[in-house]
Write a protein that holds these residues in place. Sequence first.
Motif, PDB file in Angstrom:
ATOM      1  N   ALA A 106       0.893  -1.088   0.048  1.00 35.25           N
ATOM      2  CA  ALA A 106       0.006  -0.119   0.052  1.00 35.25           C
ATOM      3  C   ALA A 106       0.817   1.328   0.018  1.00 35.25           C
ATOM      4  CB  ALA A 106      -0.960   0.088   1.414  1.00 35.25           C
ATOM      5  N   LEU A 107       1.979   1.334   0.855  1.00 36.41           N
ATOM      6  CA  LEU A 107       2.818   2.423   0.762  1.00 36.41           C
ATOM      7  C   LEU A 107       3.621   2.702  -0.363  1.00 36.41           C
ATOM      8  CD1 LEU A 107       5.147   2.393   3.825  1.00 36.41           C
ATOM      9  CD2 LEU A 107       4.011   4.300   3.217  1.00 36.41           C
ATOM     10  N   CYS A 108       3.923   1.574  -1.256  1.00 37.49           N
ATOM     11  CA  CYS A 108       4.543   1.676  -2.512  1.00 37.49           C
ATOM     12  C   CYS A 108       3.559   2.420  -3.631  1.00 37.49           C
ATOM     13  CB  CYS A 108       4.975   0.643  -3.041  1.00 37.49           C
ATOM     14  SG  CYS A 108       6.497  -0.189  -2.136  1.00 37.49           S
ATOM     15  N   LYS A 109       2.128   1.551  -3.357  1.00 33.74           N
ATOM     16  CA  LYS A 109       1.372   2.240  -4.431  1.00 33.74           C
ATOM     17  C   LYS A 109       0.876   3.726  -4.154  1.00 33.74           C
ATOM     18  CE  LYS A 109      -3.890   1.400  -5.682  1.00 33.74           C
ATOM     19  NZ  LYS A 109      -4.882   1.012  -5.322  1.00 33.74           N
ATOM     20  N   GLU A 110       0.643   4.161  -3.039  1.00 33.85           N
ATOM     21  CA  GLU A 110       0.325   5.471  -2.751  1.00 33.85           C
ATOM     22  C   GLU A 110       1.350   6.387  -3.002  1.00 33.85           C
ATOM     23  OE1 GLU A 110      -0.722   5.487   1.540  1.00 33.85           O
ATOM     24  OE2 GLU A 110      -2.574   4.118   1.262  1.00 33.85           O
ATOM     25  N   ASN A 111       2.698   5.877  -3.044  1.00 33.39           N
ATOM     26  CA  ASN A 111       3.686   6.966  -3.313  1.00 33.39           C
ATOM     27  C   ASN A 111       4.375   6.568  -4.890  1.00 33.39           C
ATOM     28  OD1 ASN A 111       4.303   8.614  -0.677  1.00 33.39           O
ATOM     29  ND2 ASN A 111       3.711   6.383   0.142  1.00 33.39           N
ATOM     30  N   GLY A 112       3.683   5.747  -5.299  1.00 33.32           N
ATOM     31  CA  GLY A 112       4.226   5.593  -6.773  1.00 33.32           C
ATOM     32  C   GLY A 112       5.717   5.040  -6.920  1.00 33.32           C
ATOM     33  N   LEU A 113       5.879   4.222  -6.078  1.00 31.73           N
ATOM     34  CA  LEU A 113       7.238   3.329  -6.040  1.00 31.73           C
ATOM     35  C   LEU A 113       7.195   2.066  -6.690  1.00 31.73           C
ATOM     36  CD1 LEU A 113      10.250   3.588  -5.218  1.00 31.73           C
ATOM     37  CD2 LEU A 113       9.519   2.498  -3.007  1.00 31.73           C
ATOM     38  N   PRO A 114       7.767   1.946  -7.827  1.00 30.12           N
ATOM     39  CA  PRO A 114       7.605   0.649  -8.390  1.00 30.12           C
ATOM     40  C   PRO A 114       8.517  -0.512  -7.777  1.00 30.12           C
ATOM     41  CG  PRO A 114       8.695   2.159  -9.750  1.00 30.12           C
ATOM     42  CD  PRO A 114       8.175   2.746  -8.803  1.00 30.12           C
ATOM     43  N   ILE A 115       8.100  -1.738  -8.068  1.00 32.68           N
ATOM     44  CA  ILE A 115       8.952  -2.664  -7.074  1.00 32.68           C
ATOM     45  C   ILE A 115       9.315  -3.523  -8.471  1.00 32.68           C
ATOM     46  CG2 ILE A 115       8.932  -4.609  -5.506  1.00 32.68           C
ATOM     47  CD1 ILE A 115       6.369  -3.069  -4.552  1.00 32.68           C
ATOM     48  N   VAL A 116      10.601  -3.927  -8.325  1.00 35.11           N
ATOM     49  CA  VAL A 116      10.916  -5.139  -9.303  1.00 35.11           C
ATOM     50  C   VAL A 116      11.449  -6.271  -8.353  1.00 35.11           C
ATOM     51  CG1 VAL A 116      12.686  -5.968 -10.868  1.00 35.11           C
ATOM     52  CG2 VAL A 116      11.767  -3.685 -11.085  1.00 35.11           C
ATOM     53  N   VAL A 117      10.781  -7.575  -8.447  1.00 31.39           N
ATOM     54  CA  VAL A 117      11.139  -8.598  -7.634  1.00 31.39           C
ATOM     55  C   VAL A 117      12.040  -9.517  -8.518  1.00 31.39           C
ATOM     56  CG1 VAL A 117      10.073 -10.554  -6.541  1.00 31.39           C
ATOM     57  CG2 VAL A 117       8.969  -8.434  -6.378  1.00 31.39           C
ATOM     58  N   PHE A 118      13.231  -9.964  -8.174  1.00 31.78           N
ATOM     59  CA  PHE A 118      14.206 -10.747  -9.050  1.00 31.78           C
ATOM     60  C   PHE A 118      14.949 -11.540  -8.254  1.00 31.78           C
ATOM     61  CE2 PHE A 118      16.762  -7.265  -7.412  1.00 31.78           C
ATOM     62  CZ  PHE A 118      18.064  -7.762  -7.528  1.00 31.78           C
ATOM     63  N   ASP A 119      15.784 -12.585  -8.816  1.00 34.84           N
ATOM     64  CA  ASP A 119      16.852 -13.511  -7.858  1.00 34.84           C
ATOM     65  C   ASP A 119      17.968 -12.806  -8.117  1.00 34.84           C
ATOM     66  OD1 ASP A 119      18.287 -15.466  -7.505  1.00 34.84           O
ATOM     67  OD2 ASP A 119      18.469 -16.528  -9.520  1.00 34.84           O
ATOM     68  N   MET A 120      18.279 -12.523  -6.705  1.00 38.06           N
ATOM     69  CA  MET A 120      19.706 -11.802  -6.496  1.00 38.06           C
ATOM     70  C   MET A 120      20.734 -12.893  -6.169  1.00 38.06           C
ATOM     71  SD  MET A 120      21.005  -8.970  -5.426  1.00 38.06           S
ATOM     72  CE  MET A 120      22.405  -8.389  -4.739  1.00 38.06           C
ATOM     73  N   ASP A 121      20.317 -14.089  -6.093  1.00 35.27           N
ATOM     74  CA  ASP A 121      21.260 -15.133  -5.950  1.00 35.27           C
ATOM     75  C   ASP A 121      22.098 -15.431  -6.754  1.00 35.27           C
ATOM     76  OD1 ASP A 121      20.427 -14.843  -3.301  1.00 35.27           O
ATOM     77  OD2 ASP A 121      19.463 -16.538  -3.004  1.00 35.27           O
ATOM     78  N   THR A 122      21.879 -15.263  -8.093  1.00 35.38           N
ATOM     79  CA  THR A 122      22.356 -15.414  -9.382  1.00 35.38           C
ATOM     80  C   THR A 122      23.479 -14.099  -9.746  1.00 35.38           C
ATOM     81  OG1 THR A 122      20.728 -16.664 -10.369  1.00 35.38           O
ATOM     82  CG2 THR A 122      22.679 -15.958 -11.971  1.00 35.38           C
ATOM     83  N   PRO A 123      24.892 -14.409  -9.595  1.00 34.59           N
ATOM     84  CA  PRO A 123      25.613 -13.324  -9.786  1.00 34.59           C
ATOM     85  C   PRO A 123      25.515 -12.607 -11.317  1.00 34.59           C
ATOM     86  CG  PRO A 123      26.792 -14.933  -8.803  1.00 34.59           C
ATOM     87  CD  PRO A 123      25.622 -15.582  -9.116  1.00 34.59           C
ATOM     88  N   GLY A 124      25.534 -11.441 -11.360  1.00 33.11           N
ATOM     89  CA  GLY A 124      25.280 -10.596 -12.412  1.00 33.11           C
ATOM     90  C   GLY A 124      23.842 -10.131 -12.419  1.00 33.11           C
ATOM     91  N   ASN A 125      22.971 -10.735 -11.728  1.00 35.12           N
ATOM     92  CA  ASN A 125      21.286 -10.315 -12.107  1.00 35.12           C
ATOM     93  C   ASN A 125      21.225  -8.814 -11.452  1.00 35.12           C
ATOM     94  OD1 ASN A 125      20.494 -12.585 -13.182  1.00 35.12           O
ATOM     95  ND2 ASN A 125      19.326 -13.324 -11.488  1.00 35.12           N
ATOM     96  N   LEU A 126      22.084  -8.547 -10.672  1.00 31.22           N
ATOM     97  CA  LEU A 126      21.755  -7.314 -10.073  1.00 31.22           C
ATOM     98  C   LEU A 126      21.839  -6.202 -11.167  1.00 31.22           C
ATOM     99  CD1 LEU A 126      20.965  -5.353  -7.893  1.00 31.22           C
ATOM    100  CD2 LEU A 126      23.157  -5.255  -7.064  1.00 31.22           C
ATOM    101  N   ALA A 127      23.035  -6.502 -11.974  1.00 29.85           N
ATOM    102  CA  ALA A 127      23.371  -5.428 -13.081  1.00 29.85           C
ATOM    103  C   ALA A 127      22.518  -5.485 -14.367  1.00 29.85           C
ATOM    104  CB  ALA A 127      24.819  -5.787 -13.469  1.00 29.85           C
ATOM    105  N   ARG A 128      22.003  -6.586 -14.452  1.00 30.59           N
ATOM    106  CA  ARG A 128      21.179  -6.894 -15.597  1.00 30.59           C
ATOM    107  C   ARG A 128      19.597  -6.055 -15.244  1.00 30.59           C
ATOM    108  NH1 ARG A 128      20.265 -13.028 -16.577  1.00 30.59           N
ATOM    109  NH2 ARG A 128      19.061 -12.289 -18.346  1.00 30.59           N
ATOM    110  N   VAL A 129      19.190  -6.355 -14.070  1.00 37.42           N
ATOM    111  CA  VAL A 129      18.048  -5.381 -13.494  1.00 37.42           C
ATOM    112  C   VAL A 129      18.294  -4.003 -13.599  1.00 37.42           C
ATOM    113  CG1 VAL A 129      16.652  -4.905 -11.466  1.00 37.42           C
ATOM    114  CG2 VAL A 129      17.021  -7.273 -11.895  1.00 37.42           C
ATOM    115  N   ILE A 130      19.169  -3.466 -13.229  1.00 35.44           N
ATOM    116  CA  ILE A 130      19.854  -2.073 -13.286  1.00 35.44           C
ATOM    117  C   ILE A 130      19.838  -1.666 -14.874  1.00 35.44           C
ATOM    118  CG2 ILE A 130      21.775  -0.579 -12.920  1.00 35.44           C
ATOM    119  CD1 ILE A 130      20.255  -0.876 -10.473  1.00 35.44           C
ATOM    120  N   ALA A 131      20.128  -2.510 -15.715  1.00 30.06           N
ATOM    121  CA  ALA A 131      20.247  -2.104 -17.017  1.00 30.06           C
ATOM    122  C   ALA A 131      18.734  -2.128 -17.766  1.00 30.06           C
ATOM    123  CB  ALA A 131      21.009  -3.070 -17.863  1.00 30.06           C
TER     124      ALA A 131
END
Length: 236
Positions: free
Chosen positions: A202-227
Motif C-alpha cells: 500500500a505504501l508503494c502504491k500510494e507513493n508511486g514506488l515501483p517494485i522489481v522482484v528478481f533473483d539476487m542469488d545469481t551473480p550478475g542479475n543485479l546489473a541486469r535489472v539495473i540495465a
Amino acid sequence: MRSKYNRVLLKLSGESLAGAKGTGIDTVRLNQYAEQIRDIVAQGVQVAIVIGGGNIFRGLSGAAKGLDRVKGDQMGMLATVINSLALSSALEAVGQPAQVFTAVNMFPIGEHYSKWRAIEALNDGRVAIMAGGTGNPFFTTDTGSALRGIEVEADVMLKGTRVDGIYTADPEKDPTATKFTEISYDEVYTRGLKVMDLTATALCKENGLPIVVFDMDTPGNLARVIAGEPIGTLVY
C-alpha cells in the motif's frame, strides 16, 4: 552497460544471506552481494539497502514460542543491524564505501537514521545501509524498505529474493505456477500473492514506488535489472 535507474532501494532478505546453511551468514554469499553492489555503484547508480534479519531471528516466530511480541520484534531489529554491519564490512573489503544508519539511536554502531544524512551519503558515492526496520514493532522489513525507499526518493525498490519473480503460486511447491512479467499493486492484493506484506504494498502504491522482484542469488542479475533487462517481475 547503461543504467535505467539513478537511485535504487535494494531490499535483501536475511534468509538469502544465510546461503545454503539456512541460518547465520554465509560469507561466500555475502561477498557475492558486495561485488554485485560495488559494480552497479561503479556505473553511477546510488544504492540504499535494507536487509531483513530472518537468518538470525524473526520476531513473529519468537512470539509464537511465547516471547513478548514487542521484545521479539526488537530482537529482530537487532538481527537486521548485525546483517547490515556484515554487509558494510564486505563492501568496504571490496573497495566500496558504505555507511550504516539505524532506525533507533545505536551510536557508535551506526548513525541514527535521517533522510537527509542518508541522501548525503548516497550523493557522496557511499552505499547507505538502513538497519533496524522502521524502529517500531509490528512492522516488517518490507514495510521498512518501502518507507526508506520513498524517503530517500528512490526510482525503484529492487526486491532481491531466491525466486526469479512473482508467480501465480509458490513455484517451489506448485510446478504449474506461471510467472508474471508485470503485475499491478491491486492485482497482487486481490490475488493474495505473498510478494510483501500489505502495508508495504500500500505504501508503494500510494507513493508511486515501483517494485522489481528478481533473483539476487545469481551473480550478475543485479546489473541486469539495473540495465532494464526484464528478468524479474515489475509491480506498478
